[in-house]
Design a protein around this motif. Structure first.
Motif, PDB file in Angstrom:
ATOM      1  N   GLY A   1     -88.334 -51.634 -50.171  1.00 52.41           N
ATOM      2  CA  GLY A   1     -88.042 -52.938 -50.759  1.00 52.41           C
ATOM      3  C   GLY A   1     -86.739 -53.542 -50.259  1.00 52.41           C
ATOM      4  O   GLY A   1     -86.573 -54.759 -50.240  1.00 52.41           O
ATOM      5  N   ARG A   2     -85.830 -52.688 -49.844  1.00 51.21           N
ATOM      6  CA  ARG A   2     -84.545 -53.161 -49.308  1.00 51.21           C
ATOM      7  C   ARG A   2     -84.591 -53.391 -47.799  1.00 51.21           C
ATOM      8  O   ARG A   2     -83.564 -53.647 -47.172  1.00 51.21           O
ATOM      9  CB  ARG A   2     -83.443 -52.171 -49.648  1.00 51.21           C
ATOM     10  CG  ARG A   2     -83.130 -52.141 -51.125  1.00 51.21           C
ATOM     11  CD  ARG A   2     -82.015 -51.193 -51.437  1.00 51.21           C
ATOM     12  NE  ARG A   2     -81.733 -51.217 -52.871  1.00 51.21           N
ATOM     13  CZ  ARG A   2     -81.007 -50.320 -53.491  1.00 51.21           C
ATOM     14  NH1 ARG A   2     -80.455 -49.320 -52.827  1.00 51.21           N
ATOM     15  NH2 ARG A   2     -80.817 -50.402 -54.792  1.00 51.21           N
TER      16      ARG A   2
ATOM     17  N   PRO B   1    -100.263 -56.520 -56.533  1.00 48.09           N
ATOM     18  CA  PRO B   1     -99.580 -57.823 -56.592  1.00 48.09           C
ATOM     19  C   PRO B   1     -99.216 -58.288 -55.204  1.00 48.09           C
ATOM     20  O   PRO B   1     -98.918 -57.489 -54.313  1.00 48.09           O
ATOM     21  CB  PRO B   1     -98.336 -57.538 -57.420  1.00 48.09           C
ATOM     22  CG  PRO B   1     -98.192 -56.078 -57.477  1.00 48.09           C
ATOM     23  CD  PRO B   1     -99.518 -55.478 -57.184  1.00 48.09           C
ATOM     24  N   ARG B   2     -99.267 -59.590 -55.006  1.00 48.76           N
ATOM     25  CA  ARG B   2     -98.953 -60.161 -53.697  1.00 48.76           C
ATOM     26  C   ARG B   2     -97.609 -60.851 -53.760  1.00 48.76           C
ATOM     27  O   ARG B   2     -97.279 -61.504 -54.738  1.00 48.76           O
ATOM     28  CB  ARG B   2    -100.003 -61.176 -53.277  1.00 48.76           C
ATOM     29  CG  ARG B   2    -101.339 -60.515 -53.065  1.00 48.76           C
ATOM     30  CD  ARG B   2    -102.324 -61.484 -52.525  1.00 48.76           C
ATOM     31  NE  ARG B   2    -103.594 -60.798 -52.377  1.00 48.76           N
ATOM     32  CZ  ARG B   2    -104.586 -61.277 -51.701  1.00 48.76           C
ATOM     33  NH1 ARG B   2    -104.501 -62.441 -51.135  1.00 48.76           N
ATOM     34  NH2 ARG B   2    -105.711 -60.601 -51.601  1.00 48.76           N
ATOM     35  N   ARG B   3     -96.852 -60.686 -52.694  1.00 51.15           N
ATOM     36  CA  ARG B   3     -95.559 -61.356 -52.594  1.00 51.15           C
ATOM     37  C   ARG B   3     -95.713 -62.588 -51.736  1.00 51.15           C
ATOM     38  O   ARG B   3     -96.424 -62.563 -50.730  1.00 51.15           O
ATOM     39  CB  ARG B   3     -94.528 -60.432 -51.974  1.00 51.15           C
ATOM     40  CG  ARG B   3     -94.182 -59.283 -52.889  1.00 51.15           C
ATOM     41  CD  ARG B   3     -93.030 -58.528 -52.347  1.00 51.15           C
ATOM     42  NE  ARG B   3     -92.618 -57.523 -53.306  1.00 51.15           N
ATOM     43  CZ  ARG B   3     -91.545 -56.825 -53.214  1.00 51.15           C
ATOM     44  NH1 ARG B   3     -90.739 -57.009 -52.204  1.00 51.15           N
ATOM     45  NH2 ARG B   3     -91.236 -55.948 -54.133  1.00 51.15           N
ATOM     46  N   PRO B   4     -95.024 -63.653 -52.096  1.00 49.11           N
ATOM     47  CA  PRO B   4     -95.129 -64.876 -51.291  1.00 49.11           C
ATOM     48  C   PRO B   4     -94.513 -64.739 -49.921  1.00 49.11           C
ATOM     49  O   PRO B   4     -93.753 -63.922 -49.608  1.00 49.11           O
ATOM     50  CB  PRO B   4     -94.344 -65.906 -52.097  1.00 49.11           C
ATOM     51  CG  PRO B   4     -93.652 -65.173 -53.180  1.00 49.11           C
ATOM     52  CD  PRO B   4     -94.182 -63.793 -53.234  1.00 49.11           C
TER      53      PRO B   4
END
Length: 55
Positions: free
Chosen positions: A21-22, A52-55
């Motif tokens: 994530g980083r 879940p999808r990230r934009p």
């Protein structure tokens, strides 16, 4: 499954998802182990939810 539990179960690293994530890329070995874990457990929960999808 929490990100910590996923990292521990997949590759024995509770910080795996935090590092990804980083912006850190996993090694090919870690990526292979992670994909193998996902393939082995795909659909095991029976939830049928899309991630879940990230934009």
């Amino acid at each position: 499954m929490s990100p910590t539990a996923f990292g521990m179960n997949a590759v024995g690293d509770p910080n795996l998802m935090r590092r990804i994530g980083r912006g850190r890329s996993p090694s090919l070995r870690t990526a292979d182990r992670t994909l193998a874990f996902i393939a082995e457990h795909d659909g095991a929960s029976g939830g049928g939810r899309d991630p879940p999808r990230r934009p």
